[in-house]
Design a protein around this motif. Structure first.
Motif, PDB file in Angstrom:
ATOM      1  N   GLY A  83     -79.958 -79.669-125.164  1.00  0.00           N
ATOM      2  CA  GLY A  83     -79.043 -80.505-124.393  1.00  0.00           C
ATOM      3  C   GLY A  83     -78.534 -81.689-125.194  1.00  0.00           C
ATOM      4  N   ILE A  84     -79.432 -82.349-125.927  1.00  0.00           N
ATOM      5  CA  ILE A  84     -79.042 -83.507-126.735  1.00  0.00           C
ATOM      6  C   ILE A  84     -78.084 -83.097-127.844  1.00  0.00           C
ATOM      7  CG2 ILE A  84     -79.886 -85.233-128.369  1.00  0.00           C
ATOM      8  CD1 ILE A  84     -82.393 -85.497-126.673  1.00  0.00           C
ATOM      9  N   LEU A  85     -78.377 -81.989-128.521  1.00  0.00           N
ATOM     10  CA  LEU A  85     -77.506 -81.512-129.600  1.00  0.00           C
ATOM     11  C   LEU A  85     -76.103 -81.224-129.084  1.00  0.00           C
ATOM     12  CD1 LEU A  85     -79.929 -79.113-131.523  1.00  0.00           C
ATOM     13  CD2 LEU A  85     -79.029 -81.306-132.319  1.00  0.00           C
ATOM     14  N   LEU A  86     -76.016 -80.637-127.894  1.00  0.00           N
ATOM     15  CA  LEU A  86     -74.705 -80.368-127.308  1.00  0.00           C
ATOM     16  C   LEU A  86     -73.953 -81.663-127.022  1.00  0.00           C
ATOM     17  CD1 LEU A  86     -75.065 -77.428-124.745  1.00  0.00           C
ATOM     18  CD2 LEU A  86     -73.470 -77.578-126.649  1.00  0.00           C
ATOM     19  N   MET A  87     -74.656 -82.642-126.478  1.00  0.00           N
ATOM     20  CA  MET A  87     -73.999 -83.875-126.060  1.00  0.00           C
ATOM     21  C   MET A  87     -73.619 -84.775-127.223  1.00  0.00           C
ATOM     22  SD  MET A  87     -76.100 -84.715-122.544  1.00  0.00           S
ATOM     23  CE  MET A  87     -74.886 -85.843-121.879  1.00  0.00           C
ATOM     24  N   THR A  88     -74.234 -84.551-128.398  1.00  0.00           N
ATOM     25  CA  THR A  88     -73.842 -85.360-129.557  1.00  0.00           C
ATOM     26  C   THR A  88     -72.489 -84.938-130.113  1.00  0.00           C
ATOM     27  OG1 THR A  88     -74.992 -83.861-131.090  1.00  0.00           O
ATOM     28  CG2 THR A  88     -76.243 -85.749-130.265  1.00  0.00           C
ATOM     29  N   GLN A  89     -71.994 -83.769-129.720  1.00  0.00           N
ATOM     30  CA  GLN A  89     -70.726 -83.218-130.186  1.00  0.00           C
ATOM     31  C   GLN A  89     -70.777 -82.771-131.645  1.00  0.00           C
ATOM     32  OE1 GLN A  89     -68.275 -82.538-128.096  1.00  0.00           O
ATOM     33  NE2 GLN A  89     -69.217 -83.575-126.377  1.00  0.00           N
ATOM     34  N   ARG A  90     -71.269 -83.607-132.534  1.00  0.00           N
ATOM     35  CA  ARG A  90     -71.283 -83.264-133.955  1.00  0.00           C
ATOM     36  C   ARG A  90     -72.161 -82.040-134.221  1.00  0.00           C
ATOM     37  NH1 ARG A  90     -71.433 -87.649-138.658  1.00  0.00           N
ATOM     38  NH2 ARG A  90     -69.314 -87.770-137.838  1.00  0.00           N
ATOM     39  N   TYR A  91     -73.266 -81.939-133.521  1.00  0.00           N
ATOM     40  CA  TYR A  91     -74.195 -80.820-133.716  1.00  0.00           C
ATOM     41  C   TYR A  91     -74.137 -79.855-132.531  1.00  0.00           C
ATOM     42  CZ  TYR A  91     -75.893 -84.231-137.072  1.00  0.00           C
ATOM     43  OH  TYR A  91     -75.966 -85.145-138.088  1.00  0.00           O
ATOM     44  N   ALA A  92     -72.976 -79.802-131.906  1.00  0.00           N
ATOM     45  CA  ALA A  92     -72.814 -78.995-130.701  1.00  0.00           C
ATOM     46  C   ALA A  92     -72.953 -77.494-130.957  1.00  0.00           C
ATOM     47  CB  ALA A  92     -71.465 -79.289-130.050  1.00  0.00           C
ATOM     48  N   THR A  93     -72.563 -77.037-132.137  1.00  0.00           N
ATOM     49  CA  THR A  93     -72.665 -75.602-132.442  1.00  0.00           C
ATOM     50  C   THR A  93     -74.123 -75.162-132.441  1.00  0.00           C
ATOM     51  OG1 THR A  93     -70.677 -75.746-133.818  1.00  0.00           O
ATOM     52  CG2 THR A  93     -72.046 -73.787-134.063  1.00  0.00           C
ATOM     53  N   LEU A  94     -74.976 -75.944-133.100  1.00  0.00           N
ATOM     54  CA  LEU A  94     -76.405 -75.635-133.117  1.00  0.00           C
ATOM     55  C   LEU A  94     -76.975 -75.712-131.702  1.00  0.00           C
ATOM     56  CD1 LEU A  94     -79.029 -75.046-134.612  1.00  0.00           C
ATOM     57  CD2 LEU A  94     -79.252 -77.508-135.067  1.00  0.00           C
ATOM     58  N   GLY A  95     -76.539 -76.718-130.943  1.00  0.00           N
ATOM     59  CA  GLY A  95     -76.998 -76.849-129.571  1.00  0.00           C
ATOM     60  C   GLY A  95     -76.583 -75.671-128.711  1.00  0.00           C
ATOM     61  N   ALA A  96     -75.357 -75.183-128.912  1.00  0.00           N
ATOM     62  CA  ALA A  96     -74.875 -74.043-128.139  1.00  0.00           C
ATOM     63  C   ALA A  96     -75.672 -72.780-128.451  1.00  0.00           C
ATOM     64  CB  ALA A  96     -73.389 -73.807-128.423  1.00  0.00           C
TER      65      ALA A  96
ATOM     66  N   ILE B 233     -61.429 -80.336-122.681  1.00  0.00           N
ATOM     67  CA  ILE B 233     -62.239 -79.507-121.774  1.00  0.00           C
ATOM     68  C   ILE B 233     -63.559 -79.120-122.440  1.00  0.00           C
ATOM     69  CG2 ILE B 233     -62.389 -77.241-120.655  1.00  0.00           C
ATOM     70  CD1 ILE B 233     -59.440 -77.432-120.027  1.00  0.00           C
ATOM     71  N   ILE B 234     -63.502 -78.690-123.692  1.00  0.00           N
ATOM     72  CA  ILE B 234     -64.714 -78.271-124.406  1.00  0.00           C
ATOM     73  C   ILE B 234     -65.681 -79.430-124.567  1.00  0.00           C
ATOM     74  CG2 ILE B 234     -65.599 -77.480-126.630  1.00  0.00           C
ATOM     75  CD1 ILE B 234     -64.433 -75.258-124.929  1.00  0.00           C
ATOM     76  N   ILE B 235     -65.158 -80.602-124.896  1.00  0.00           N
ATOM     77  CA  ILE B 235     -66.011 -81.782-125.065  1.00  0.00           C
ATOM     78  C   ILE B 235     -66.788 -82.072-123.786  1.00  0.00           C
ATOM     79  CG2 ILE B 235     -65.945 -84.308-125.286  1.00  0.00           C
ATOM     80  CD1 ILE B 235     -63.719 -83.925-127.364  1.00  0.00           C
ATOM     81  N   HIS B 236     -66.101 -82.052-122.655  1.00  0.00           N
ATOM     82  CA  HIS B 236     -66.772 -82.351-121.392  1.00  0.00           C
ATOM     83  C   HIS B 236     -67.612 -81.186-120.884  1.00  0.00           C
ATOM     84  CE1 HIS B 236     -63.906 -85.689-121.509  1.00  0.00           C
ATOM     85  NE2 HIS B 236     -64.713 -86.298-120.655  1.00  0.00           N
ATOM     86  N   LEU B 237     -67.265 -79.974-121.280  1.00  0.00           N
ATOM     87  CA  LEU B 237     -68.107 -78.834-120.948  1.00  0.00           C
ATOM     88  C   LEU B 237     -69.442 -78.943-121.688  1.00  0.00           C
ATOM     89  CD1 LEU B 237     -68.291 -76.156-119.394  1.00  0.00           C
ATOM     90  CD2 LEU B 237     -67.330 -75.015-121.410  1.00  0.00           C
ATOM     91  N   ARG B 238     -69.403 -79.425-122.905  1.00  0.00           N
ATOM     92  CA  ARG B 238     -70.642 -79.666-123.656  1.00  0.00           C
ATOM     93  C   ARG B 238     -71.499 -80.715-122.962  1.00  0.00           C
ATOM     94  NH1 ARG B 238     -67.586 -80.084-129.481  1.00  0.00           N
ATOM     95  NH2 ARG B 238     -67.612 -77.859-130.037  1.00  0.00           N
ATOM     96  N   TYR B 239     -70.867 -81.786-122.500  1.00  0.00           N
ATOM     97  CA  TYR B 239     -71.612 -82.810-121.763  1.00  0.00           C
ATOM     98  C   TYR B 239     -72.276 -82.201-120.530  1.00  0.00           C
ATOM     99  CZ  TYR B 239     -69.115 -86.479-124.406  1.00  0.00           C
ATOM    100  OH  TYR B 239     -68.623 -87.296-125.394  1.00  0.00           O
ATOM    101  N   LEU B 240     -71.504 -81.435-119.770  1.00  0.00           N
ATOM    102  CA  LEU B 240     -71.987 -80.869-118.512  1.00  0.00           C
ATOM    103  C   LEU B 240     -73.120 -79.875-118.744  1.00  0.00           C
ATOM    104  CD1 LEU B 240     -71.614 -80.644-115.442  1.00  0.00           C
ATOM    105  CD2 LEU B 240     -69.931 -78.847-115.849  1.00  0.00           C
ATOM    106  N   VAL B 241     -72.916 -78.957-119.675  1.00  0.00           N
ATOM    107  CA  VAL B 241     -73.933 -77.943-119.954  1.00  0.00           C
ATOM    108  C   VAL B 241     -75.189 -78.595-120.544  1.00  0.00           C
ATOM    109  CG1 VAL B 241     -74.477 -75.919-121.360  1.00  0.00           C
ATOM    110  CG2 VAL B 241     -72.256 -76.098-120.256  1.00  0.00           C
TER     111      VAL B 241
END
Length: 211
Positions: A74-87, A15-23
Motif C-alpha cells: 500500500g505504501i509503495l503504491l501511494m508513493t507514486q515513484r515506486y508504484a510499479t513495484l507496489g502494484a 485517474i491512475i494517480i488517485h487509483l493508486r491512492y485508493l487501492v
C-alpha cells in the motif's frame, strides 16, 4: 500507438494517480490489524471462513508478516515513484485473497475483491512498458519514457500513507481527549493535501495549455 495516447493523457494520468491512492489505502485497515497481532474477524470457528482466519491468526509471525506485506504494498503504491513495484506486490497478495474469497464463498466479499483485481490489473497494464524487458529475454529492448507523477503527487502520497496509518492507531471515541483533536487534525490534513495537490495540478495544466 493507442497505448501512447492513453499514457500521455493528463486526465488518464490523474485517474491512475488517485487509483493508486485508493487501492493502496484499501490494504491499510486489514494490514494493520494483522501487523498489530489482532484478529481480523470474530466469525465462529464452526464456519469455514472463521476457522480459516483463526488458523492464520494462530500461525503467529506469519499473521504479522501478511500484514506487513499488505502495508508495504500500500505504501509503495501511494508513493507514486515506486508504484510499479507496489502494484506487482499488490497483485500477488490480492490474487491469493481473491481466490480465497471465491473458494470459501464469502458473501459479497468476492465482488469487492474482483473489483480490486480489476483496479490493480489496470495499474499493472499502465506500467507495462517497464515490464516488457523482463519478457524479452536476450533481446535488445528499450524502455520508453513517459511523464512520471510530479513531486506534489509524491509528497501527497507520503502524507496520505502516514496519516492513514496514524488515524488507525487513534481511538477518538474511547481514547484520550487529545486523540479526538489529533484525529480531526489528520482528517483536515488529508483534505488540505488533496485540495492543494489537485489545485497545483490544475494550475500547471493551465500554464502548459497557455504556453
Amino acid at each position: 500507438m493507442k497505448f501512447d495516447s492513453l499514457r500521455t493523457s493528463r486526465f488518464n494520468h490523474w485517474i491512475i494517480i488517485h487509483l493508486r491512492y485508493l487501492v493502496g489505502f484499501a490494504f491499510f485497515p486489514s494490514g494493520l490489524v494483522k501487523l498489530m497481532g489482532e484478529r481480523f474477524t470474530r466469525i465462529s470457528t464452526d464456519e469455514p471462513i472463521g476457522y480459516f482466519f483463526e488458523a492464520l491468526y494462530q500461525s503467529g509471525f506469519y499473521w504479522n508478516f501478511l500484514g506487513l506485506a499488505q502495508i508495504t504494498a500500500g505504501i509503495l503504491l501511494m508513493t507514486q515513484r515506486y508504484a510499479t513495484l507496489g502494484a506487482l506486490m499488490f497483485l500477488a497478495i490480492l490474487t491469493n485473497i481473491w481466490i480465497i474469497t471465491i473458494s470459501l464463498s464469502f458473501k459479497g466479499t468476492w465482488v469487492i475483491t474482483t473489483l480490486m483485481m480489476v483496479a490493480v490489473l489496470v495499474l499493472v497494464i499502465w506500467d507495462q512498458h517497464k515490464l516488457r524487458p523482463i519478457f524479452n529475454y536476450n533481446k535488445a529492448s528499450t524502455v520508453k519514457e513517459y511523464p512520471d507523477p510530479g513531486y506534489n503527487w509524491i509528497i501527497a502520497g507520503v502524507v496520505y500513507a502516514i496519516s492513514c496509518i496514524a488515524l488507525y492507531m487513534l481511538d477518538p471515541v474511547k481514547g484520550e481527549p487529545y486523540e479526538k483533536w489529533l484525529f480531526k487534525a489528520l482528517v483536515l490534513l488529508i483534505l488540505t493535501t488533496f485540495s492543494i495537490s489537485n489545485y497545483k495540478a490544475y494550475k500547471n495544466h493551465k500554464l502548459a495549455v497557455n504556453t
